[in-house]
Write an enzyme that holds these catalytic residues in place. Structure first.
Site, PDB file in Angstrom:
ATOM      1  N   GLY A 160       9.685  42.390 -12.419  1.00 33.10           N
ATOM      2  CA  GLY A 160       9.502  41.215 -11.563  1.00 33.10           C
ATOM      3  C   GLY A 160       8.757  40.110 -12.299  1.00 33.10           C
ATOM      4  N   GLY A 204      10.218  37.782 -13.841  1.00 29.76           N
ATOM      5  CA  GLY A 204      11.059  36.578 -13.863  1.00 29.76           C
ATOM      6  C   GLY A 204      11.986  36.533 -15.063  1.00 29.76           C
ATOM      7  N   SER A 205      12.580  37.682 -15.403  1.00 35.46           N
ATOM      8  CA  SER A 205      13.423  37.727 -16.599  1.00 35.46           C
ATOM      9  C   SER A 205      14.636  36.800 -16.482  1.00 35.46           C
ATOM     10  CB  SER A 205      13.872  39.158 -16.889  1.00 35.46           C
ATOM     11  OG  SER A 205      14.519  39.705 -15.771  1.00 35.46           O
ATOM     12  N   SER A 206      15.217  36.695 -15.291  1.00 32.66           N
ATOM     13  CA  SER A 206      16.419  35.845 -15.154  1.00 32.66           C
ATOM     14  C   SER A 206      16.063  34.379 -15.391  1.00 32.66           C
ATOM     15  CB  SER A 206      17.010  35.975 -13.741  1.00 32.66           C
ATOM     16  OG  SER A 206      17.273  37.312 -13.466  1.00 32.66           O
ATOM     17  N   ALA A 260      13.425  33.252 -17.052  1.00 33.70           N
ATOM     18  CA  ALA A 260      13.014  33.071 -18.455  1.00 33.70           C
ATOM     19  C   ALA A 260      14.255  33.005 -19.353  1.00 33.70           C
ATOM     20  CB  ALA A 260      12.085  34.206 -18.886  1.00 33.70           C
ATOM     21  N   ASP A 304       9.025  30.157 -11.011  1.00 27.11           N
ATOM     22  CA  ASP A 304       9.177  31.016 -12.189  1.00 27.11           C
ATOM     23  C   ASP A 304       9.808  30.249 -13.355  1.00 27.11           C
ATOM     24  OD1 ASP A 304      11.428  30.849 -10.612  1.00 27.11           O
ATOM     25  OD2 ASP A 304      11.795  33.005 -10.504  1.00 27.11           O
TER      26      ASP A 304
END
Ligand code: MEV
Length: 325
Positions: A109, A111-113, A115, A156
């Protein structure tokens, strides 16, 4: 052939999740676990190639004119739509290969998407020597997230671009640096992957069923965020911890907390943390606990005893940056 490598940090929400989706303020910090992206021209005609082994995408290929159409593997979605949006805004005919990798699991969680989206847009901006401003990066990246998720505040995306610790409001209309040098946070991972969109919809449903309650909760969260910003800048961790606890209580009332997170939060408080709360959408992912340096080990141990995994992260990390040229 020319290539560019960039990286962007993950994030942890300190105060204000969920209400921020409705334009209210939040405080988010960037973490030193980063997403990396390499963008390069390739000598092929009309081709986008994506490799993102951390999300099981290997040699995925698509015609540039087909971006966003047909089946897109889950792990390639944000990259593909980011490129589509960049291409719609800054027309180009070149073929490109994107390769991503990450310091952190997409399950945390962090915020990989978002980033990954920011990385791709920044990398293309540099590859084509456009040198987009942070505001331009934000607009294209946030559009990409909304195109895919249909909802979200953009906090994010802002954390990945600007880094540090930021006060964020109104879908990015206000993005202010919060002046801190350190914050003694312990991060515990629940082992449960949360689905942000499902949780946002759950809160929206409660807002329809009990509008006054939800309005009141958001109003109280606003107050905590405002006071929290002042406390952070004064290094008043005692007060900030209390605001975290109060925010946690309000998030529970919104119905986004689960037993495992509660157990980890209780463990941290029992061990003497100033405050603890879930960070992000709830339903899983991570908790954060604020504690004095001399108490850190005890807090970590107690979180582990109830099944939490301690993640070693440093906050206030640098925003998106070029790794080479
Ligand atoms: C998720 O990390 C935080 C939410 O507020 C969603 C968002 O702000 O986009 C629930």
């Amino acid at each position: 052939m020319k290539k560019i490598a960039v990286s962007a940090p993950g994030k942890l929400m300190l105060l204000g999740e969920h209400s921020v989706v409705y334009g209210h303020p939040c405080i988010v910090t960037a973490v030193d676990q980063r997403m990396f992206c390499k963008a390069e021209f390739i000598e092929r005609k009309d081709l986008l190639q994506i490799n993102a082994p951390e999300v099981d995408v290997y040699n995925y290929a698509k015609s540039m004119n087909e971006l966003g159409k047909g089946l897109v593997p889950k792990g390639a979605k944000f990259v593909e739509i980011a490129i589509k949006n960049f291409r719609d805004a800054h027309l180009f005919e070149d073929s490109i290969r994107i390769t991503t990798s990450s310091d952190f699991s997409a399950n945390f969680g962090f915020g990989s998407s978002s980033a990954a989206t920011v990385c791709v847009i920044k990398a293309l901006s540099e590859l084509f020597e456009l040198h987009l401003s942070n505001k331009q990066l934000f607009d294209l990246s946030f559009k990409t997230v909304l195109d895919i998720q249909g909802t979200g505040s953009g906090f994010d995306v802002a954390a990945a671009i600007y880094g540090g610790t930021i006060y964020f409001k109104n879908k990015g209309e206000v993005i202010e640096n919060v002046k801190i040098d350190h914050l003694p946070l312990v991060v515990g991972y629940s082992g449960i992957k949360a689905d942000t969109v499902t949780l946002i919809k759950q809160v929206a449903k409660l807002g329809i069923q009990k509008p006054e309650l939800v309005e009141k909760i958001f109003f109280e969260i606003d107050g905590l965020v405002e006071k929290g910003k002042v406390a952070l800048e004064k290094k008043d961790f005692d007060s900030f911890g209390k605001f975290m606890n109060q925010n946690q209580h309000l998030l529970s009332q919104l119905g986004v907390c689960i037993e495992k997170l509660d157990a980890m939060i209780d463990a941290a408080i029992r061990a003497g943390a100033y405050g603890a709360k879930l960070s992000g959408a709830g339903g899983g992912d991570c908790i954060i606990a604020l504690c004095a340096k001399n108490n850190e080990q005890k807090v970590k141990k107690e979180i582990e005893k109830v099944g939490g995994e301690i993640l070693d992260v440093t906050i206030h990390a640098e925003g998106v940056r070029i790794e080479n040229s």
